[in-house]
Design an enzyme around this catalytic site. Sequence first.
Site, mmCIF file in Angstrom:
data_model
loop_
_atom_site.group_PDB
_atom_site.id
_atom_site.type_symbol
_atom_site.label_atom_id
_atom_site.label_comp_id
_atom_site.label_asym_id
_atom_site.label_seq_id
_atom_site.Cartn_x
_atom_site.Cartn_y
_atom_site.Cartn_z
ATOM 1 N N ARG A 19 -1.989 3.723 -4.367
ATOM 2 C CA ARG A 19 -2.569 5.314 -5.043
ATOM 3 C C ARG A 19 -2.314 6.565 -3.978
ATOM 4 O O ARG A 19 -1.675 7.360 -4.528
ATOM 5 C CB ARG A 19 -4.116 4.847 -4.856
ATOM 6 C CG ARG A 19 -5.270 5.592 -4.788
ATOM 7 C CD ARG A 19 -6.495 4.762 -4.801
ATOM 8 N NE ARG A 19 -6.507 3.373 -5.274
ATOM 9 C CZ ARG A 19 -7.098 3.050 -6.451
ATOM 10 N NH1 ARG A 19 -7.329 4.318 -7.491
ATOM 11 N NH2 ARG A 19 -6.872 1.955 -7.118
ATOM 12 N N THR A 20 -2.331 6.331 -2.618
ATOM 13 C CA THR A 20 -1.867 7.528 -1.971
ATOM 14 C C THR A 20 -0.340 7.686 -2.168
ATOM 15 O O THR A 20 -0.182 8.972 -2.230
ATOM 16 C CB THR A 20 -2.477 7.024 -0.450
ATOM 17 O OG1 THR A 20 -3.681 6.632 -0.396
ATOM 18 C CG2 THR A 20 -2.083 8.471 0.375
ATOM 19 N N LYS A 67 12.562 -5.294 12.191
ATOM 20 C CA LYS A 67 13.653 -5.792 13.255
ATOM 21 C C LYS A 67 13.353 -5.659 14.565
ATOM 22 O O LYS A 67 13.956 -5.697 15.447
ATOM 23 C CB LYS A 67 15.044 -5.384 12.737
ATOM 24 C CG LYS A 67 15.462 -5.705 11.213
ATOM 25 C CD LYS A 67 16.665 -4.964 11.008
ATOM 26 C CE LYS A 67 17.045 -5.038 9.520
ATOM 27 N NZ LYS A 67 17.716 -3.627 9.105
ATOM 28 N N ARG A 85 2.237 6.614 6.583
ATOM 29 C CA ARG A 85 1.075 5.843 6.289
ATOM 30 C C ARG A 85 1.362 4.489 7.246
ATOM 31 O O ARG A 85 2.533 3.880 7.209
ATOM 32 C CB ARG A 85 0.899 5.027 4.842
ATOM 33 C CG ARG A 85 -0.116 3.918 4.798
ATOM 34 C CD ARG A 85 -1.341 4.635 4.634
ATOM 35 N NE ARG A 85 -2.415 3.546 4.051
ATOM 36 C CZ ARG A 85 -3.370 3.776 3.498
ATOM 37 N NH1 ARG A 85 -3.601 5.090 3.193
ATOM 38 N NH2 ARG A 85 -4.300 3.193 2.965
ATOM 39 N N HIS A 144 -7.543 9.885 7.785
ATOM 40 C CA HIS A 144 -6.759 10.014 6.459
ATOM 41 C C HIS A 144 -7.235 11.467 5.987
ATOM 42 O O HIS A 144 -8.062 11.540 4.834
ATOM 43 C CB HIS A 144 -7.362 9.043 5.347
ATOM 44 C CG HIS A 144 -6.522 8.827 4.316
ATOM 45 N ND1 HIS A 144 -5.359 9.579 3.973
ATOM 46 C CD2 HIS A 144 -6.657 7.978 3.035
ATOM 47 C CE1 HIS A 144 -4.973 9.225 2.618
ATOM 48 N NE2 HIS A 144 -5.861 8.341 2.209
#
Lengths: 155, 314
Positions: B60-61, B89, B110, B138
């Site tokens: 959603r974000t 990696k 994020r 956030h």
Amino acid sequence: MAKEGEPKKEIKIHPIIEGIVIDHISAGKALEVAKILGVNNNLVTIGLNLSSSKMKLKDCIKIEGRSLSNYELNKIAIVAPNATVSMIHESKVDDKFKVKLPKELKNTIKCNNPNCVTRIQKVETRFNVDETNSVSYFKCFFCERSYPINDIEIL
Amino acid sequence: MAVKDFVGRDIISIHDFTKKDIIDVLETAKRMETLSNMKLNRNMMNAKVMASLFFEPSTRTRLSFESSMNKLGGKVIGFSDGNISSTYKGESLKDTIKMVENYSDVIVIRHPIDGSARLAAEVSNVPVINAGDGSNQHPTQTLLDLYTIKKTFDQITDLKIGLIGDLKYGRTVHSLAYALALFKAKLVFISPEELKMPKYIINDIQKANPDVEIEEKNEVESVINDLDVLYATRIQRERFVDMTEYEKVKNAFRIEKKMLKNVKSNFKLMHPLPRINEISEDIDESKYALYFEQSANGIPIRQSLLALVTGRFG
């Protein structure tokens, strides 16, 4: 009565010529202070649970042939926030001051948050120091967690 | 802070914002919505590239950010799963950011690790916007929550706002409570004993506003009729050691339609979504449900931030 030119009472018992005296360490914390300073090759006198008018009981450390960096002073201020430091030169007190927490600490303490980026990636820790209701809090610059002074772990 | 002062700025934590900064962002979002309605901002981000670095999935974000950029005529590059990026990696976050900054004008990140967005901002020469760093911050969620409240009530000051659910671990409620205190809202924290608002967060809130009014409750019924807004969050199963305790708490903190019988006429119910069962679905169609509109407000807020930090607004 101490005559003029005689060392002050504080250093009379275990006089040192060149070095430092860290006094008014909270009782039981002197060994932690010694560990911070890593005083392996110096002449060290540690007094534990000495009687004190201000603190009831206190610890004290005297170290011959040693000075202190700001980095070390910051660490001492965390473990023993009431400590006083005397710099001794030619058996006299050259400078005497109370330790003081700086506003910012870099690479000095560990973040207690196991999910903090400083615990997972190669990043120097950074904390802002702030006082609320006369307790010092350390806030991580990265994860923003804040810890009271008693929960702090030195690097 | 004037609009031009946002140019080049990182958006990492609500703690970096003064009240004036927040007002500027909310004003910008309002103007952005007008521009969108008049179709006047379709080229606002023309020739700008947003790197969308989603090291953990958050559909959603991510969609909200990417849609915001696309609607303004900008381009989006990036990934939506940390496992397929080179972090998998073993590349350090610093190296990833140093590489990506060459390809983009703004980075949206994020990441599951707390403080990772701040680290990215320290390293990057282009502005970084935090789309959630672990359980820490956030900020765009907080700004869209404030925007929703402001849009609905025309003010934030003096509103009585209840926050209910997991107040211990919920990053949304931590940032929101802090920001609401800046605006002198009255706060009611409603949670089970084991998920109470942490002391360090309350200290933070009191720093934002020393006169802040805070009430703490362990049930909602006694206070719901005095509230202007009730902001519900998810109570997560994984926070509980004892599952019977979880079941008990989960049901005790669910908002049912019958509880809204005597609420204020302009009362609103908010939720950051996704909802599990915190709000009974028969409330969705009522005038009290604000959560879908709340989620839609993510677009003007994120559009505003993208345009502000890249110098494309005003």
